[in-house]
Design a protein around this motif. Structure first.
Motif, PDB file in Angstrom:
ATOM      1  N   MET A 142       0.895  -1.308   0.118  1.00 30.20           N
ATOM      2  CA  MET A 142      -0.183  -0.225   0.206  1.00 30.20           C
ATOM      3  C   MET A 142       1.443   0.732   0.018  1.00 30.20           C
ATOM      4  SD  MET A 142      -3.021   1.096   2.928  1.00 30.20           S
ATOM      5  CE  MET A 142      -1.894   1.259   4.753  1.00 30.20           C
ATOM      6  N   TYR A 143       0.046   2.256  -0.783  1.00 27.82           N
ATOM      7  CA  TYR A 143       1.266   3.432  -0.573  1.00 27.82           C
ATOM      8  C   TYR A 143       0.369   4.832  -0.081  1.00 27.82           C
ATOM      9  CZ  TYR A 143       4.061   1.069  -4.344  1.00 27.82           C
ATOM     10  OH  TYR A 143       4.700   0.157  -4.363  1.00 27.82           O
ATOM     11  N   CYS A 144       0.961   5.505   0.592  1.00 24.37           N
ATOM     12  CA  CYS A 144       0.560   6.637   1.534  1.00 24.37           C
ATOM     13  C   CYS A 144      -0.021   8.003   0.106  1.00 24.37           C
ATOM     14  CB  CYS A 144       2.055   7.248   2.467  1.00 24.37           C
ATOM     15  SG  CYS A 144       1.802   8.912   2.913  1.00 24.37           S
ATOM     16  N   LYS A 145      -1.074   8.404   0.863  1.00 24.61           N
ATOM     17  CA  LYS A 145      -1.797   8.958  -0.051  1.00 24.61           C
ATOM     18  C   LYS A 145      -1.586   9.826  -0.159  1.00 24.61           C
ATOM     19  CE  LYS A 145      -6.193   7.137   0.030  1.00 24.61           C
ATOM     20  NZ  LYS A 145      -7.206   6.831  -0.216  1.00 24.61           N
ATOM     21  N   ASN A 146      -0.648  10.765   0.968  1.00 24.67           N
ATOM     22  CA  ASN A 146       0.615  12.255   0.994  1.00 24.67           C
ATOM     23  C   ASN A 146       1.350  12.511   0.470  1.00 24.67           C
ATOM     24  OD1 ASN A 146       0.147  14.435   2.622  1.00 24.67           O
ATOM     25  ND2 ASN A 146       1.404  13.861   4.159  1.00 24.67           N
ATOM     26  N   CYS A 147       2.491  11.265   0.911  1.00 29.80           N
ATOM     27  CA  CYS A 147       3.373  11.545   0.585  1.00 29.80           C
ATOM     28  C   CYS A 147       4.162  10.342  -0.475  1.00 29.80           C
ATOM     29  CB  CYS A 147       4.565  11.485   1.980  1.00 29.80           C
ATOM     30  SG  CYS A 147       4.780   9.332   2.551  1.00 29.80           S
ATOM     31  N   GLY A 148       3.336   9.062  -1.142  1.00 31.97           N
ATOM     32  CA  GLY A 148       3.517   8.035  -1.892  1.00 31.97           C
ATOM     33  C   GLY A 148       4.909   7.333  -1.193  1.00 31.97           C
ATOM     34  N   SER A 149       4.876   7.311  -0.632  1.00 32.04           N
ATOM     35  CA  SER A 149       5.937   5.945  -0.066  1.00 32.04           C
ATOM     36  C   SER A 149       4.898   4.945   0.535  1.00 32.04           C
ATOM     37  CB  SER A 149       7.345   6.728   1.154  1.00 32.04           C
ATOM     38  OG  SER A 149       6.068   6.611   3.035  1.00 32.04           O
ATOM     39  N   GLN A 150       5.930   4.048  -0.161  1.00 29.22           N
ATOM     40  CA  GLN A 150       5.523   2.626  -0.033  1.00 29.22           C
ATOM     41  C   GLN A 150       5.577   2.257   1.801  1.00 29.22           C
ATOM     42  OE1 GLN A 150       7.155  -0.493  -1.853  1.00 29.22           O
ATOM     43  NE2 GLN A 150       5.234  -2.269  -1.319  1.00 29.22           N
ATOM     44  N   ILE A 151       4.154   1.821   2.170  1.00 29.65           N
ATOM     45  CA  ILE A 151       4.242   1.344   3.544  1.00 29.65           C
ATOM     46  C   ILE A 151       3.757  -0.302   3.657  1.00 29.65           C
ATOM     47  CG2 ILE A 151       3.799   3.550   4.861  1.00 29.65           C
ATOM     48  CD1 ILE A 151       0.690   3.679   4.457  1.00 29.65           C
ATOM     49  N   ASP A 152       3.400  -0.379   4.856  1.00 28.14           N
ATOM     50  CA  ASP A 152       2.764  -2.090   5.455  1.00 28.14           C
ATOM     51  C   ASP A 152       1.545  -2.228   5.229  1.00 28.14           C
ATOM     52  OD1 ASP A 152       2.402  -4.013   8.046  1.00 28.14           O
ATOM     53  OD2 ASP A 152       3.080  -3.835   5.753  1.00 28.14           O
ATOM     54  N   ASP A 153       0.860  -3.245   5.003  1.00 28.63           N
ATOM     55  CA  ASP A 153      -0.345  -2.832   4.863  1.00 28.63           C
ATOM     56  C   ASP A 153      -1.597  -2.851   6.314  1.00 28.63           C
ATOM     57  OD1 ASP A 153      -0.854  -3.423   1.780  1.00 28.63           O
ATOM     58  OD2 ASP A 153      -1.009  -5.098   2.111  1.00 28.63           O
ATOM     59  N   ALA A 163      -0.006  -0.746   8.587  1.00 26.36           N
ATOM     60  CA  ALA A 163       0.046   0.291   9.009  1.00 26.36           C
ATOM     61  C   ALA A 163      -0.868   1.327   9.705  1.00 26.36           C
ATOM     62  CB  ALA A 163       1.107   1.418   8.190  1.00 26.36           C
ATOM     63  N   VAL A 164      -1.316   2.063  10.899  1.00 28.77           N
ATOM     64  CA  VAL A 164      -1.894   3.374  10.757  1.00 28.77           C
ATOM     65  C   VAL A 164      -1.425   4.722  10.571  1.00 28.77           C
ATOM     66  CG1 VAL A 164      -3.713   3.878  12.612  1.00 28.77           C
ATOM     67  CG2 VAL A 164      -2.899   1.978  12.480  1.00 28.77           C
ATOM     68  N   VAL A 165      -0.464   4.843  10.622  1.00 29.86           N
ATOM     69  CA  VAL A 165       0.335   5.816  10.394  1.00 29.86           C
ATOM     70  C   VAL A 165       1.790   6.018   9.424  1.00 29.86           C
ATOM     71  CG1 VAL A 165      -0.076   7.689  12.434  1.00 29.86           C
ATOM     72  CG2 VAL A 165       2.361   5.742  12.526  1.00 29.86           C
ATOM     73  N   CYS A 166       1.801   6.464   8.388  1.00 31.09           N
ATOM     74  CA  CYS A 166       2.682   6.831   7.309  1.00 31.09           C
ATOM     75  C   CYS A 166       4.164   6.783   8.503  1.00 31.09           C
ATOM     76  CB  CYS A 166       2.680   7.302   6.320  1.00 31.09           C
ATOM     77  SG  CYS A 166       4.466   7.463   5.303  1.00 31.09           S
ATOM     78  N   VAL A 167       5.095   5.722   7.751  1.00 30.62           N
ATOM     79  CA  VAL A 167       6.653   6.143   8.741  1.00 30.62           C
ATOM     80  C   VAL A 167       7.344   7.056   8.612  1.00 30.62           C
ATOM     81  CG1 VAL A 167       6.990   4.139   9.541  1.00 30.62           C
ATOM     82  CG2 VAL A 167       7.711   4.341   7.643  1.00 30.62           C
ATOM     83  N   ASN A 168       6.899   7.299   6.767  1.00 33.01           N
ATOM     84  CA  ASN A 168       7.681   8.257   6.318  1.00 33.01           C
ATOM     85  C   ASN A 168       7.385   9.871   7.007  1.00 33.01           C
ATOM     86  OD1 ASN A 168       9.463   9.601   4.250  1.00 33.01           O
ATOM     87  ND2 ASN A 168       8.291  10.081   3.121  1.00 33.01           N
ATOM     88  N   CYS A 169       5.954  10.314   6.893  1.00 37.76           N
ATOM     89  CA  CYS A 169       5.377  11.954   6.855  1.00 37.76           C
ATOM     90  C   CYS A 169       4.535  11.523   8.063  1.00 37.76           C
ATOM     91  CB  CYS A 169       4.648  11.773   5.823  1.00 37.76           C
ATOM     92  SG  CYS A 169       2.808  11.200   5.366  1.00 37.76           S
ATOM     93  N   GLY A 170       4.337  10.222   9.001  1.00 40.88           N
ATOM     94  CA  GLY A 170       3.591  10.621  10.138  1.00 40.88           C
ATOM     95  C   GLY A 170       1.971  10.709  10.201  1.00 40.88           C
ATOM     96  N   ILE A 171       1.506  11.476   8.722  1.00 41.28           N
ATOM     97  CA  ILE A 171       0.527  11.052   8.446  1.00 41.28           C
ATOM     98  C   ILE A 171      -0.431  10.244   8.745  1.00 41.28           C
ATOM     99  CG2 ILE A 171      -0.144  11.047   6.322  1.00 41.28           C
ATOM    100  CD1 ILE A 171      -1.985  13.739   7.806  1.00 41.28           C
ATOM    101  N   GLU A 172      -1.876  10.428   9.433  1.00 40.17           N
ATOM    102  CA  GLU A 172      -2.718   9.251   9.371  1.00 40.17           C
ATOM    103  C   GLU A 172      -2.692   8.288   8.114  1.00 40.17           C
ATOM    104  OE1 GLU A 172      -6.403   7.557  12.523  1.00 40.17           O
ATOM    105  OE2 GLU A 172      -6.241   9.771  12.325  1.00 40.17           O
ATOM    106  N   VAL A 173      -2.749   6.831   7.739  1.00 46.31           N
ATOM    107  CA  VAL A 173      -2.824   6.393   7.103  1.00 46.31           C
ATOM    108  C   VAL A 173      -4.476   6.227   6.750  1.00 46.31           C
ATOM    109  CG1 VAL A 173      -2.813   4.495   5.442  1.00 46.31           C
ATOM    110  CG2 VAL A 173      -0.710   5.764   6.277  1.00 46.31           C
ATOM    111  N   LYS A 174      -4.992   5.333   7.467  1.00 46.70           N
ATOM    112  CA  LYS A 174      -6.307   5.188   7.955  1.00 46.70           C
ATOM    113  C   LYS A 174      -6.914   4.705   9.593  1.00 46.70           C
ATOM    114  CE  LYS A 174      -5.137  -0.017   7.539  1.00 46.70           C
ATOM    115  NZ  LYS A 174      -5.489  -1.287   7.333  1.00 46.70           N
ATOM    116  N   LYS A 175      -7.697   5.051   9.707  1.00 49.03           N
ATOM    117  CA  LYS A 175      -8.065   5.085  11.189  1.00 49.03           C
ATOM    118  C   LYS A 175      -7.886   3.149  11.584  1.00 49.03           C
ATOM    119  CE  LYS A 175     -11.397   8.424  10.737  1.00 49.03           C
ATOM    120  NZ  LYS A 175     -12.396   9.869  11.551  1.00 49.03           N
TER     121      LYS A 175
END
Length: 101
Positions: free
Chosen positions: A1-12, A14-26
């Motif tokens: 899955m990819y972060c909608k804010n920064c575009g980095s690849q994150i774990d499916d 994940a609750v927050v993006c490790v790159n930008c810190g934005i909440e990915v999904k509740k």
């Protein structure tokens, strides 16, 4: 899955993006269904007073269940409109019965 804010690849998961810190999904907690609001909405079409009572109770339980507010409000409105229509019909039938006597 990819972060909608920064575009980095994150774990499916994940609750927050490790790159930008934005909440990915509740975080998905257990949600309860407000069954009494559903029952009130359905009953409002057939038995207006029972629908009104159940819808009011369902509206009170919205905070507990986090769902059903729209159904409860719709059930209240439909029940009140149905009771007004029944009352007008009853008055009209009574007036005709009196006129025939």
């Amino acid at each position: 899955m990819y972060c909608k804010n920064c575009g980095s690849q994150i774990d499916d998961k994940a609750v927050v993006c490790v790159n930008c810190g934005i909440e990915v999904k509740k975080a998905q907690g257990e949600t309860k269904t407000n069954t009494i609001a559903i029952v009130g909405f359905v009953l409002s079409f057939f038995i207006a007073i029972a629908g009104l009572i159940c819808s009011i109770i369902g509206l009170k339980k919205v905070d507990e269940c986090n769902s059903g507010k729209g159904l409860a409000i719709a059930g209240i409105i439909i029940s009140i409109v149905s009771m007004v229509i029944y009352l007008i019909y009853f008055i009209a039938v009574a007036a005709v019965a009196i006129a025939l006597v």
